[in-house]
Design a protein around this motif. Structure first.
Motif, short mmCIF file in Angstrom:
data_model
loop_
_atom_site.label_atom_id
_atom_site.label_comp_id
_atom_site.label_asym_id
_atom_site.label_seq_id
_atom_site.Cartn_x
_atom_site.Cartn_y
_atom_site.Cartn_z
N SER A 55 0.82 -1.21 0.00
CA SER A 55 0.00 0.00 0.00
C SER A 55 0.86 1.26 0.00
O SER A 55 0.39 2.32 0.38
CB SER A 55 -0.94 0.00 1.22
N LYS A 56 2.09 1.17 -0.42
CA LYS A 56 2.98 2.33 -0.50
C LYS A 56 2.75 3.06 -1.80
O LYS A 56 2.36 2.48 -2.81
CB LYS A 56 4.44 1.90 -0.38
N GLY A 57 3.02 4.38 -1.78
CA GLY A 57 2.87 5.19 -2.97
C GLY A 57 1.75 6.20 -2.83
O GLY A 57 1.16 6.36 -1.75
N ALA A 58 1.44 6.89 -3.92
CA ALA A 58 0.40 7.92 -3.95
C ALA A 58 -0.52 7.66 -5.14
O ALA A 58 -0.06 7.64 -6.29
CB ALA A 58 1.01 9.31 -4.04
N LEU A 59 -1.80 7.45 -4.85
CA LEU A 59 -2.78 7.14 -5.89
C LEU A 59 -3.31 8.42 -6.51
O LEU A 59 -3.77 9.32 -5.80
CB LEU A 59 -3.93 6.34 -5.28
N ILE A 60 -3.26 8.52 -7.82
CA ILE A 60 -3.81 9.68 -8.51
C ILE A 60 -5.32 9.53 -8.60
O ILE A 60 -5.84 8.63 -9.26
CB ILE A 60 -3.21 9.84 -9.93
N ALA A 61 -6.03 10.41 -7.91
CA ALA A 61 -7.49 10.39 -7.95
C ALA A 61 -8.01 11.20 -9.13
O ALA A 61 -9.02 10.86 -9.73
CB ALA A 61 -8.06 10.95 -6.65
N GLN A 62 -7.30 12.28 -9.45
CA GLN A 62 -7.75 13.14 -10.54
C GLN A 62 -6.61 14.02 -11.04
O GLN A 62 -6.11 14.85 -10.29
CB GLN A 62 -8.91 14.03 -10.07
N PRO A 63 -6.18 13.84 -12.28
CA PRO A 63 -5.21 14.77 -12.85
C PRO A 63 -5.93 16.00 -13.40
O PRO A 63 -7.04 15.89 -13.90
CB PRO A 63 -4.56 13.96 -13.98
N GLY A 77 -21.50 8.14 -15.95
CA GLY A 77 -21.49 7.58 -14.61
C GLY A 77 -22.87 7.37 -14.02
O GLY A 77 -23.90 7.58 -14.67
N LEU A 78 -22.88 6.98 -12.74
CA LEU A 78 -24.10 6.70 -12.01
C LEU A 78 -24.21 7.66 -10.84
O LEU A 78 -23.31 7.73 -9.98
CB LEU A 78 -24.10 5.26 -11.49
N GLY A 119 -25.31 12.19 -3.91
CA GLY A 119 -24.87 13.24 -4.80
C GLY A 119 -23.55 12.94 -5.49
O GLY A 119 -23.19 13.61 -6.46
N ASP A 120 -22.83 11.92 -5.00
CA ASP A 120 -21.61 11.49 -5.68
C ASP A 120 -21.96 10.83 -7.00
O ASP A 120 -23.07 10.31 -7.18
CB ASP A 120 -20.82 10.51 -4.81
N VAL A 121 -21.01 10.83 -7.92
CA VAL A 121 -21.20 10.16 -9.21
C VAL A 121 -20.15 9.07 -9.35
O VAL A 121 -18.94 9.35 -9.33
CB VAL A 121 -21.10 11.14 -10.38
N VAL A 167 -14.93 7.87 -8.04
CA VAL A 167 -16.09 8.68 -7.70
C VAL A 167 -15.77 10.16 -7.89
O VAL A 167 -14.69 10.63 -7.52
CB VAL A 167 -16.52 8.42 -6.24
N LYS A 168 -16.72 10.89 -8.46
CA LYS A 168 -16.63 12.35 -8.51
C LYS A 168 -17.60 12.93 -7.49
O LYS A 168 -18.76 12.55 -7.45
CB LYS A 168 -16.97 12.87 -9.91
N SER A 169 -17.08 13.84 -6.68
CA SER A 169 -17.91 14.47 -5.65
C SER A 169 -17.69 15.97 -5.68
O SER A 169 -16.93 16.49 -6.51
CB SER A 169 -17.54 13.91 -4.27
#
Length: 477
Positions: free
Chosen positions: A290-298, A403-404, A423-425, A459-461
């Motif tokens: 679980s090391k590192g940094a996850l890109i959620a949104q560029p 999306g949903l 309200g999340d997508v 997810v987009k919020s």
């Protein structure tokens, strides 16, 4: 950032303390600890420690300020109600601490000490008071650089060249509660503390007593070198309870150098929102750790986007140096400054890849930051037990075309416990785009058939994009 002060760390005392093993490994001797007195060190540094006196103005919205509590029946109530509603400026005064770092009068303190100042004065140890000019401030690290002119060479102190270890002595000198030069001593309790003050938190924790008014003051090692800048304390009562925090010298001296040179700090920027790789997310992505940094949104058009990085990539190294956490990545990128060419190592779909990019300049009030939001408790989920109701985003006004859209959610369900909100997508599930409930069901069933314990939702919020790992219930038999 609290208004209270903090302390820092101390460097090693004399020779390093190392265990000396006799023939039996259980027999350990330790060198004598600590000096008999700190008096010589204090005599050497006290002339460079100053009190910061600040005058400023703030607006008050209270129409009855200074009049006490007025009852609506009071004859003066309507008068003040009618004529006192406009904001009134009132003069404020505050005090902090600082220290001189050069004979020509450059003074280091905290940004929050001088942030709203109209006038700043520096009181020297010899009793003189000098007018100070604010050269530059940096909110993100809570540092400020001042300048006083005396015409003479002023006493000053140096930054420590080595980082202190946990357990090293530290001496705090400052202006607690406006009392003037006060000295306390303790040890470095911990390093690398994140107290939620900003995106680059890397505080020293010390137990030398510090109080209100110590903000911006120095923490010394036993050689009289500055190892930290007092910044905050943890205290339920407002007084010292032995938990103080200081900006490490290795961070402060670089920021101060930039403030002296340009009056501001320019930081590197790649233009991504990043988040922690939890064990569930790691499993969902097929990662070994679980090391590192996850890109959620560029961010579109930012350096990372231009270099081809995508949501779901996990950055694991910068210029060959491993990245353990999102916060470590944020600090490393920022410290490099703009216009630097770097090599990023990242994992995509289980394969290690690399990209070369040129850092941009961090825009004002924007962070290439880590999203440390708690992802909630563990559990088991299937489509039926996620506890959500969804509808195609294209059918919901303002939700976008992909999306949903989460129309309702069970607060006790697995999805809610993991951070999903109404309200999340939901844009992707397990790397697959979803635009219908059937897409969602198929993606989760696919993850279950592959033997995965969790499935990853993108997810987009309202706060931007993020990943949420939702546990998957395995079929019986």
């Amino acid at each position: 950032m609290g208004a209270a002060a903090a302390l820092a760390f101390g460097a090693s005392v004399g020779a390093p303390i190392r265990p000396a093993f006799a023939e039996a490994p259980s027999s350990v001797s330790v060198a004598p600890m600590g000096p008999a007195s700190f008096a010589d060190v204090v005599d050497h540094v006290k002339g460079a420690v100053v009190a910061i006196k600040v005058k400023g103005f703030e607006e008050s919205q209270n129409p009855f300020e200074g009049q006490g509590e007025l009852s609506p029946d009071d004859p003066m109530y309507k008068f003040f109600k009618r004529f006192g509603e406009t904001p009134q400026k009132r003069m404020t005064q505050s005090q902090g601490s600082g220290f001189i770092i050069s004979p020509d009068g450059y003074v280091v303190t905290n940004n929050h000490v001088v942030e709203h100042a109209n006038e700043v004065e520096v009181a020297l140890e010899d009793g003189r008071t000098l007018t100070a000019k604010v050269i530059g401030t940096d909110k993100r690290t809570d540092l400020a650089l001042l300048k006083v002119n005396d015409g003479n060479k002023l006493p000053h102190v140096e930054w420590a060249s080595a980082q202190p270890r946990v357990g090293d002595w530290v001496i705090a000198v400052g202006n607690p509660f406006g009392l003037g030069g006060s000295v306390t001593a303790g040890i470095v309790s911990a390093r690398g503390r994140d107290i939620g003050a900003g995106p680059y938190d890397d505080f020293l924790q010390i137990d030398a007593p510090v109080n209100r008014g110590n903000s911006g003051g120095p923490a010394f090692d036993t050689r009289g070198n500055v190892v930290g800048v007092n910044t905050a304390i943890y205290s339920p009562s407002g007084g010292s309870v032995g938990i103080g925090f200081a900006i490490p010298a290795e961070v402060a001296k670089d920021v101060v150098a930039a403030l002296k040179d340009k009056g501001a700090v320019s930081r590197g920027w790649i233009g991504v929102k990043i988040q922690q790789v939890t064990p569930e997310i790691a499993e969902s992505l097929g990662l070994k750790s679980s090391k590192g940094a996850l890109i959620a949104q560029p961010q579109k058009g930012a350096p990372a986007d231009a270099a081809g990085l995508k949501a779901g990539d996990v950055i694991t190294a910068v210029n060959g140096e491993k990245i353990e956490t999102p916060r470590e990545l944020a600090r490393k990128i920022a410290a490099m400054g703009p216009n630097k060419s770097i090599d990023l190592t990242f994992v995509r779909n289980g394969s290690e890849k690399s990209a070369k990019l040129t850092l941009g300049k961090l825009p004002e009030e924007r962070e290439a930051r880590a999203d440390d939001e708690d992802t909630g408790a563990t559990g088991h989920a299937s489509v039926a037990s996620l506890g959500v109701e969804v509808a195609p985003a294209s059918e919901v006004r303002g939700a976008g075309g992909e999306g949903l859209y989460v129309t309702d959610i069970d607060p006790n369900g697995a999805a809610a416990q993991k951070g999903l909100r109404r309200g999340d997508v939901i844009v992707e599930v397990g790397g697959q785009a979803v635009n219908s409930r059937a897409d969602l069901s198929n993606a989760i069933d696919g993850a279950r058939k592959e033997g995965r314990r969790s499935v990853l939702l993108r997810v987009k919020s309202a706060d931007g994009a993020k990943f949420i790992a939702v546990p998957v219930r395995q079929s019986a038999g």
